[in-house]
Design a protein around this motif. Structure first.
Motif, PDB file in Angstrom:
ATOM      1  N   VAL A 286     -20.802  17.632  40.083  1.00 12.01           N
ATOM      2  CA  VAL A 286     -20.847  16.242  41.142  1.00 12.01           C
ATOM      3  C   VAL A 286     -20.562  16.984  42.468  1.00 12.01           C
ATOM      4  N   THR A 287     -21.133  16.068  43.435  1.00 15.45           N
ATOM      5  CA  THR A 287     -20.362  16.452  44.840  1.00 15.45           C
ATOM      6  C   THR A 287     -19.258  15.542  45.248  1.00 15.45           C
ATOM      7  N   GLY A 288     -18.415  16.107  46.145  1.00 16.23           N
ATOM      8  CA  GLY A 288     -17.404  15.341  46.833  1.00 16.23           C
ATOM      9  C   GLY A 288     -16.474  15.019  45.555  1.00 16.23           C
ATOM     10  N   THR A 289     -15.563  14.099  45.653  1.00 16.50           N
ATOM     11  CA  THR A 289     -14.389  13.674  44.933  1.00 16.50           C
ATOM     12  C   THR A 289     -14.617  12.146  44.200  1.00 16.50           C
ATOM     13  N   PRO A 290     -15.010  12.239  43.025  1.00 14.36           N
ATOM     14  CA  PRO A 290     -15.134  10.881  42.342  1.00 14.36           C
ATOM     15  C   PRO A 290     -13.840  10.285  42.470  1.00 14.36           C
ATOM     16  N   GLY A 291     -13.975   8.807  42.586  1.00 16.85           N
ATOM     17  CA  GLY A 291     -12.666   8.085  42.420  1.00 16.85           C
ATOM     18  C   GLY A 291     -12.163   7.576  43.872  1.00 16.85           C
ATOM     19  N   LEU A 292     -12.609   8.513  44.859  1.00 16.25           N
ATOM     20  CA  LEU A 292     -12.195   8.152  46.316  1.00 16.25           C
ATOM     21  C   LEU A 292     -12.635   6.463  46.499  1.00 16.25           C
ATOM     22  N   GLY A 293     -13.723   6.297  46.546  1.00 13.08           N
ATOM     23  CA  GLY A 293     -14.159   4.949  46.680  1.00 13.08           C
ATOM     24  C   GLY A 293     -13.598   3.855  46.027  1.00 13.08           C
ATOM     25  N   ALA A 294     -13.275   4.210  44.612  1.00 11.09           N
ATOM     26  CA  ALA A 294     -12.244   3.047  44.183  1.00 11.09           C
ATOM     27  C   ALA A 294     -11.004   3.043  44.415  1.00 11.09           C
ATOM     28  N   ALA A 295     -10.384   4.165  44.903  1.00  6.26           N
ATOM     29  CA  ALA A 295      -8.922   4.425  45.335  1.00  6.26           C
ATOM     30  C   ALA A 295      -8.889   3.880  46.725  1.00  6.26           C
ATOM     31  N   GLY A 296     -10.051   3.901  47.420  1.00  2.23           N
ATOM     32  CA  GLY A 296     -10.244   3.356  48.915  1.00  2.23           C
ATOM     33  C   GLY A 296     -10.142   1.838  48.836  1.00  2.23           C
ATOM     34  N   LEU A 297     -10.939   1.461  48.097  1.00  2.00           N
ATOM     35  CA  LEU A 297     -11.259  -0.320  47.829  1.00  2.00           C
ATOM     36  C   LEU A 297      -9.700  -0.751  47.464  1.00  2.00           C
ATOM     37  N   ALA A 298      -8.884  -0.191  46.536  1.00  2.00           N
ATOM     38  CA  ALA A 298      -7.729  -0.531  46.177  1.00  2.00           C
ATOM     39  C   ALA A 298      -6.629  -0.799  47.490  1.00  2.00           C
ATOM     40  N   CYS A 299      -6.982   0.423  48.230  1.00  2.00           N
ATOM     41  CA  CYS A 299      -6.047   0.681  49.554  1.00  2.00           C
ATOM     42  C   CYS A 299      -6.586  -0.646  50.567  1.00  2.00           C
ATOM     43  N   LEU A 300      -7.725  -0.702  50.524  1.00  2.39           N
ATOM     44  CA  LEU A 300      -8.135  -1.865  51.431  1.00  2.39           C
ATOM     45  C   LEU A 300      -7.650  -3.292  50.971  1.00  2.39           C
ATOM     46  N   GLN A 301      -7.525  -3.366  49.507  1.00  2.75           N
ATOM     47  CA  GLN A 301      -6.984  -4.568  49.329  1.00  2.75           C
ATOM     48  C   GLN A 301      -5.648  -4.858  49.092  1.00  2.75           C
ATOM     49  N   GLY A 302      -4.882  -3.792  49.367  1.00  2.00           N
ATOM     50  CA  GLY A 302      -3.516  -3.796  49.484  1.00  2.00           C
ATOM     51  C   GLY A 302      -3.045  -3.497  48.159  1.00  2.00           C
ATOM     52  N   GLU A 303      -3.774  -3.050  47.136  1.00  2.00           N
ATOM     53  CA  GLU A 303      -3.123  -2.798  45.771  1.00  2.00           C
ATOM     54  C   GLU A 303      -2.773  -1.469  45.714  1.00  2.00           C
ATOM     55  N   LEU A 304      -3.091  -0.552  46.690  1.00  2.00           N
ATOM     56  CA  LEU A 304      -2.583   0.950  46.875  1.00  2.00           C
ATOM     57  C   LEU A 304      -1.690   1.094  48.088  1.00  2.00           C
ATOM     58  N   GLU A 305      -0.463   1.357  48.007  1.00  6.16           N
ATOM     59  CA  GLU A 305       0.251   1.826  49.344  1.00  6.16           C
ATOM     60  C   GLU A 305       0.214   3.232  49.444  1.00  6.16           C
ATOM     61  N   VAL A 306      -0.077   3.665  50.667  1.00  2.00           N
ATOM     62  CA  VAL A 306      -0.047   5.040  50.942  1.00  2.00           C
ATOM     63  C   VAL A 306       0.459   5.335  52.281  1.00  2.00           C
ATOM     64  N   ASP A 307       1.612   6.049  52.211  1.00  2.00           N
ATOM     65  CA  ASP A 307       2.220   6.296  53.427  1.00  2.00           C
ATOM     66  C   ASP A 307       1.737   7.165  54.245  1.00  2.00           C
ATOM     67  N   ASP A 308       1.063   8.432  53.871  1.00  8.49           N
ATOM     68  CA  ASP A 308       0.487   9.216  54.778  1.00  8.49           C
ATOM     69  C   ASP A 308      -0.669   8.759  55.448  1.00  8.49           C
ATOM     70  N   GLU A 309      -0.644   8.555  56.801  1.00 12.20           N
ATOM     71  CA  GLU A 309      -1.617   7.985  57.395  1.00 12.20           C
ATOM     72  C   GLU A 309      -3.327   8.910  57.286  1.00 12.20           C
ATOM     73  N   ARG A 310      -3.072   9.936  57.364  1.00 14.21           N
ATOM     74  CA  ARG A 310      -4.452  10.838  57.228  1.00 14.21           C
ATOM     75  C   ARG A 310      -4.983  10.666  55.795  1.00 14.21           C
TER      76      ARG A 310
END
Ligand code: ADP
Ligand code: MG
Length: 325
Positions: free
Chosen positions: A157-181
């Motif tokens: 695989v290329t890249g990191t599978p799962g980033l897209g789904a985790a990103g969507l969860a982040c966008l929808q407020g379902e995942l809190e991530v403190d580290d801004e980077r």
């Protein structure tokens, strides 16, 4: 301020046809006439994005425009094709100047970055839906397909599978991530998927089969297995690891994102063992993250995609991939 259909096309879309040469007749006639490169085969793909299904209804227009083209380019990447042109069928609830101008900026940035010109389309009123058809080219007989995987081939695989789904969860407020980077990295995973066109083109003659991950790694690799009539065994520990990015989510949730989360638009491909060095070399040359994650086996071993951890325990997910019906 509302704007008429033809002014809208002129104002927001007409200038995107100059992005590459070869547009003999572009936007404004009944159809486009295009100068196709000699000694190439045409590669065509269509993807539709429906508001509320493929992206959150409130997503910014610039992101919607960019994403609509990026996901289509990802299909060309999976075929090993070079992008040429695209058409845009746009259905809008209303013609808002600020929305259109942001949408066309997002679209134009991606079209310019990948040298893909807009040559026509259709504009209608209705629930927000974007359909793009991309046209690309490959040398005759060299398109990558889902069909050629053989037992013994390696799976990558290329890249990191799962980033897209985790990103969507982040966008929808379902995942809190403190580290801004880290938060930015996840959000970009969803908002700015990176079509692996450079990898895809370089895999011609190297990969035995390829697919882009839009529905989830297990589901999409499953399509390769089905079409190639083989099975696949993945090593969980070999997969690019999301752990470093988030320590707040359960292991089960991470597994779900990595193996079953859609929206990654990375490539999953297979290549014979004797092409391992070629895969490594092209990864180094392009600077693309490519990870070997498993192997293709015969259907006598398994007819599916099986993911196991280092203790031989099956790593499963409750949802394999998105299905519309
Ligand atoms: P027709 O009635 O022949 O289908 P249209 O009136 O729908 O033509 O479109 C006029 C022209 O504008 C055509 O060349 C078409 O390809 C182009 N066009 C329409 N909508 C878009 C769009 N969203 N983006 C780019 N070109 C468009
Ligand atoms: Mg029309």
């Amino acid at each position: 301020m509302a704007i008429g259909e033809f002014d809208l096309i002129r104002q927001y879309f007409s200038n995107l046809q100059a992005i590459r040469p070869g547009v003999v007749i572009g936007i404004g006639d009944d159809a486009a006439v295009l100068e196709f490169p000699p000694n190439r085969q045409l590669v065509v793909a269509t993807d539709t994005l429906v508001a509320g299904v493929h992206f959150p209804k409130k997503l910014g227009a610039e992101h919607i425009g960019a994403r609509a083209l990026l996901v289509n380019l990802s299909d060309l990447a999976a075929m090993g094709a070079e992008p040429l042109w695209f058409t845009l069928a746009l259905t809008l609830p209303q013609a808002s100047a600020s929305w259109l101008s942001a949408f066309s900026k997002g679209l134009s940035d991606v079209a310019t970055a990948y040298s893909c010109a807009l040559v026509g389309g259709d504009t209608t009123c209705g629930p927000l839906t974007i359909t793009i058809t991309v046209h690309g080219a490959v040398p005759p007989g060299e398109a990558l397909t889902r069909r050629g995987a053989q037992p013994g081939d390696r799976v990558y695989v290329t890249g990191t599978p799962g980033l897209g789904a985790a990103g969507l969860a982040c966008l929808q407020g379902e995942l809190e991530v403190d580290d801004e980077r880290v938060r930015r990295q996840l959000l970009d995973g969803f908002l700015k998927p990176r079509p692996r066109l450079d990898v895809g083109q370089r895999l011609r003659g190297v990969a035995s089969a390829a697919i882009d991950i839009s529905d989830g790694l297990l589901a999409d690799l499953g399509h390769i297995c089905e079409q190639s009539q083989v099975g696949a065994q993945l090593e969980w520990e070999a997969l690019p690891n999301l752990d470093r990015l988030m320590d707040t989510v359960t292991a089960e949730q991470r597994r779900q994102w990595v193996l079953g989360g859609g929206d990654d638009y990375e490539l999953c491909f297979t290549a014979p063992e004797n092409k391992s060095a070629a895969v490594q070399a092209l990864a180094a040359e392009i600077g693309a993250p490519i990870t070997r994650i498993g192997r293709i086996v015969s259907t006598a071993v398994t007819s599916k995609v099986l993911c196991q951890d280092k203790h031989g325990k099956k790593v499963s997910v409750h949802k394999q991939g998105y299905q519309h019906f």
